[in-house]
Design a protein around this motif. Structure first.
Motif, PDB file in Angstrom:
ATOM      1  N   ARG A  36       0.842  -1.202   0.000  1.00 44.29           N
ATOM      2  CA  ARG A  36       0.000   0.000   0.000  1.00 44.29           C
ATOM      3  C   ARG A  36       0.876   1.251   0.000  1.00 44.29           C
ATOM      4  N   GLU A  37       1.951   1.221   0.793  1.00 39.92           N
ATOM      5  CA  GLU A  37       2.863   2.368   0.863  1.00 39.92           C
ATOM      6  C   GLU A  37       3.446   2.699  -0.510  1.00 39.92           C
ATOM      7  N   ALA A  38       3.842   1.654  -1.252  1.00 38.35           N
ATOM      8  CA  ALA A  38       4.400   1.892  -2.587  1.00 38.35           C
ATOM      9  C   ALA A  38       3.363   2.526  -3.498  1.00 38.35           C
ATOM     10  N   LEU A  39       2.131   2.063  -3.406  1.00 37.49           N
ATOM     11  CA  LEU A  39       1.072   2.625  -4.246  1.00 37.49           C
ATOM     12  C   LEU A  39       0.709   4.033  -3.800  1.00 37.49           C
ATOM     13  N   TRP A  40       0.645   4.266  -2.496  1.00 36.06           N
ATOM     14  CA  TRP A  40       0.296   5.593  -1.991  1.00 36.06           C
ATOM     15  C   TRP A  40       1.360   6.611  -2.362  1.00 36.06           C
ATOM     16  N   GLU A  41       2.607   6.287  -2.063  1.00 34.19           N
ATOM     17  CA  GLU A  41       3.665   7.270  -2.253  1.00 34.19           C
ATOM     18  C   GLU A  41       4.212   7.304  -3.669  1.00 34.19           C
ATOM     19  N   GLY A  42       4.183   6.160  -4.340  1.00 38.91           N
ATOM     20  CA  GLY A  42       4.744   6.112  -5.682  1.00 38.91           C
ATOM     21  C   GLY A  42       3.770   6.503  -6.773  1.00 38.91           C
ATOM     22  N   PHE A  43       2.473   6.233  -6.534  1.00 39.01           N
ATOM     23  CA  PHE A  43       1.512   6.405  -7.628  1.00 39.01           C
ATOM     24  C   PHE A  43       0.240   7.123  -7.208  1.00 39.01           C
ATOM     25  N   SER A  44       0.305   7.916  -6.142  1.00 41.25           N
ATOM     26  CA  SER A  44      -0.800   8.767  -5.706  1.00 41.25           C
ATOM     27  C   SER A  44      -2.093   8.033  -5.384  1.00 41.25           C
ATOM     28  N   ALA A  45      -1.993   6.806  -4.930  1.00 41.73           N
ATOM     29  CA  ALA A  45      -3.212   6.103  -4.525  1.00 41.73           C
ATOM     30  C   ALA A  45      -3.799   6.821  -3.328  1.00 41.73           C
ATOM     31  N   ASP A  46      -5.071   6.679  -3.139  1.00 39.24           N
ATOM     32  CA  ASP A  46      -5.800   7.203  -2.007  1.00 39.24           C
ATOM     33  C   ASP A  46      -6.135   8.680  -2.188  1.00 39.24           C
ATOM     34  N   GLN A  47      -5.163   9.530  -2.541  1.00 41.22           N
ATOM     35  CA  GLN A  47      -5.475  10.939  -2.717  1.00 41.22           C
ATOM     36  C   GLN A  47      -6.317  11.146  -3.981  1.00 41.22           C
ATOM     37  N   VAL A  48      -5.927  10.483  -5.053  1.00 38.45           N
ATOM     38  CA  VAL A  48      -6.605  10.684  -6.322  1.00 38.45           C
ATOM     39  C   VAL A  48      -7.142   9.360  -6.873  1.00 38.45           C
ATOM     40  N   LEU A  49      -6.345   8.325  -6.741  1.00 35.50           N
ATOM     41  CA  LEU A  49      -6.654   7.046  -7.357  1.00 35.50           C
ATOM     42  C   LEU A  49      -6.901   5.975  -6.310  1.00 35.50           C
ATOM     43  N   SER A  50      -7.692   4.971  -6.661  1.00 33.77           N
ATOM     44  CA  SER A  50      -7.814   3.794  -5.811  1.00 33.77           C
ATOM     45  C   SER A  50      -6.520   3.005  -5.920  1.00 33.77           C
ATOM     46  N   LEU A  51      -6.330   2.023  -5.041  1.00 35.92           N
ATOM     47  CA  LEU A  51      -5.125   1.189  -5.127  1.00 35.92           C
ATOM     48  C   LEU A  51      -5.045   0.512  -6.484  1.00 35.92           C
ATOM     49  N   GLU A  52      -6.178   0.020  -6.986  1.00 32.42           N
ATOM     50  CA  GLU A  52      -6.164  -0.665  -8.282  1.00 32.42           C
ATOM     51  C   GLU A  52      -5.837   0.299  -9.414  1.00 32.42           C
ATOM     52  N   GLU A  53      -6.393   1.493  -9.373  1.00 30.24           N
ATOM     53  CA  GLU A  53      -6.084   2.485 -10.410  1.00 30.24           C
ATOM     54  C   GLU A  53      -4.609   2.887 -10.351  1.00 30.24           C
ATOM     55  N   ALA A  54      -4.078   3.021  -9.140  1.00 34.68           N
ATOM     56  CA  ALA A  54      -2.664   3.364  -8.984  1.00 34.68           C
ATOM     57  C   ALA A  54      -1.789   2.235  -9.522  1.00 34.68           C
TER      58      ALA A  54
END
Length: 88
Positions: A36-54
């Motif tokens: 989750r950390e890689a997706l949140w910090e690397g690909f903007s998950a949660d702020q803009v995108l879902s984990l799957e979208e990220a």
């Protein structure tokens, strides 16, 4: 030389660790997870995108990191962390 392919999935399972995806290595399925950390910090998950979208947005980078880990012989599941996908 290993033959490594990543499977396209319609849906990705998400658990406490992160998002699960699969590679086929020499005909055998290998479980991979991107944290989750890689997706949140690397690909903007949660702020803009879902984990799957990220994951889909960063898929090439994530799969390249997983490929390197597989080639290094890291035991399953292959865990792609933020350090593996963070910009240098």
């Amino acid at each position: 030389m290993m033959e490594i392919k990543f499977q396209e999935q319609d849906r990705y399972d998400i658990n406490n660790e992160g998002l699960l995806f699969h590679a086929i290595v020499d005909g055998e399925q290998v479980t991979c997870v991107v944290t989750r950390e890689a997706l949140w910090e690397g690909f903007s998950a949660d702020q803009v995108l879902s984990l799957e979208e990220a994951f889909r947005a960063g898929r090439e980078t994530i799969e390249r990191a997983a490929l390197v880990l597989i080639e290094q012989g890291v035991p399953q599941p292959i865990v792609v962390k933020r350090a593996h996908v963070a910009p240098v």
